[in-house]
Design a protein around this motif. Structure first.
Motif, PDB file in Angstrom:
ATOM      1  N   SER A  10      -4.693   4.543   2.287  1.00 50.87           N
ATOM      2  CA  SER A  10      -3.350   4.958   2.682  1.00 50.87           C
ATOM      3  C   SER A  10      -3.408   6.386   3.217  1.00 50.87           C
ATOM      4  N   LYS A  52       6.559   5.545  -5.803  1.00 50.45           N
ATOM      5  CA  LYS A  52       5.855   5.796  -4.553  1.00 50.45           C
ATOM      6  C   LYS A  52       5.483   7.263  -4.450  1.00 50.45           C
ATOM      7  N   LYS A  75       2.982   3.244   2.830  1.00 50.98           N
ATOM      8  CA  LYS A  75       3.047   4.349   1.874  1.00 50.98           C
ATOM      9  C   LYS A  75       2.487   3.905   0.525  1.00 50.98           C
ATOM     10  N   THR A  94       0.298  -0.710  -1.113  1.00 54.14           N
ATOM     11  CA  THR A  94       0.994   0.045  -0.075  1.00 54.14           C
ATOM     12  C   THR A  94       2.153  -0.783   0.446  1.00 54.14           C
ATOM     13  N   GLU A 138       5.218  10.314  -2.003  1.00 51.90           N
ATOM     14  CA  GLU A 138       5.743  10.767  -0.726  1.00 51.90           C
ATOM     15  C   GLU A 138       6.011  12.264  -0.793  1.00 51.90           C
TER      16      GLU A 138
END
Length: 335
Positions: free
Chosen positions: A183, A255, A237, A233, A257
């Motif tokens: 990722s 997640k 993400k 993913t 981020e």
């Protein structure tokens, strides 16, 4: 056709076709075979295929290898088909190390070990040299991943851990390594210890550009012991399914981020599925229920609401020792 031009034919038209159709078009002429095999075309085709909502799920059963259709995250009924592995070996002796761009990296666990890089769509494969194996393959100790470097050359990362090396503390049999997941130009591994308190866990990150390792902090949701996690993913993400026991079984989706862990969902009615066959296909959505497999083999079932189902149907990639999601591409193991 002459007025259309090669660019329009190959990069704008044929690059949008399914992988198996592209393979058939290679038989048109030597020129088409060459054009459809260039690294540039393969890269363009893989990028376009990556946006498809249709994926494939490869499952290693006890005596067969099964491929199912996954559309919008949901297992399609009556699509199962059996595929043939390029080597004469029982699927029970195979373990999946990683999946990337339609390629599956597997280890054959025999008296000697072999790594196989395989494209189940084109049936092409490559035996990777096994002369560096000095210990028997361990399901929890060996892992790896694949990536394209800055020159777009395909590379295979294999992590072989055993007791008498510098990294023996993280590579001992007390620790479990998850398969790597790609990722954002990084490969992530879950490294966990549940046998010795306090249940140490690490996220090991391999940067494919600098080819260096680092440690990523865990989300707060994973501070409870015991706790298990599984990478996947979604919409390109990095996400983690967190399963923990704090008086009751809890399953969350978080997640990563902007350098932060963000909680996305708490799943409803999480429960351990007992007496499930070890080769049962997992990480699939059926009848608004999702089966999740941890790196230690527990299978957890959660009930999906409309919001969580709509979110999860955009899953791109996940893999485990006995199953992997993949795209049908023409990426060659020989690149």
């Amino acid at each position: 056709m002459e007025r259309v031009g090669d660019y329009m034919i190959f990069e704008e038209i044929l690059s949008r076709l399914p992988a198996k159709v592209v393979c058939r078009f290679k038989c048109v002429s030597k020129q088409w075979c060459y054009e459809l095999s260039t690294p540039k075309f393969v890269f363009i085709h893989a990028r376009r295929v990556g946006n498809s909502i249709q994926k494939k799920l490869l499952s290693l059963k006890e005596n067969s290898i099964v491929v199912d259709d996954i559309v919008a995250g949901n297992l399609e009924e009556d699509t199962s088909k059996t595929v043939t592995f390029p080597y004469d070996v029982e699927p029970s002796f195979l373990s999946i190390i990683g999946s990337f761009k339609g390629l599956i990296l597997l280890c054959i666990k025999r008296s000697y070990n072999e790594l196989i890089l395989w494209n189940p769509t084109t049936r092409r494969f490559k035996l990777i040299s096994d002369d560096y194996f000095s210990r028997y393959f361990g399901r929890h100790n060996d892992t790896g991943g694949m990536y394209f470097d800055e020159h777009n050359d395909l590379k295979v990362l294999h992590i072989n851990c055993y007791w008498d090396v510098v990294t023996a503390r993280l590579g001992s049999n007390f620790y479990s390594w998850s398969p790597g997941i790609y990722s954002g130009k990084k490969i992530y591994f879950m490294v966990s210890n549940y046998w010795i308190p306090p249940g140490e866990r690490n996220i090991v990150v391999f940067d494919v550009m600098s080819e260096t390792f680092s440690i990523l902090r865990f989300p707060e949701h994973m501070e409870v012991n015991p706790c298990q996690g599984h990478f996947l993913t979604i919409s390109n993400k990095l996400h983690v399914i967190v399963v923990q026991y704090a008086g009751e079984l809890i399953a969350d989706l978080v997640k990563y981020e902007h350098d932060e862990w963000i909680k996305v969902f708490s799943f409803n009615r999480a429960r351990i599925v007992h007496h499930m066959e070890t080769q049962e296909r997992t990480n699939i959505i059926q009848n608004n229920k999702w089966l999740i497999t941890s790196i230690w083999g527990d299978t957890v079932e959660v009930v999906l609401c409309n919001d969580s189902f709509n979110y999860i149907q955009h899953v791109d990639n996940y893999n485990g020792p006995k199953g992997a999601l993949f795209l049908e591409t023409i990426v060659s193991p020989f690149d």
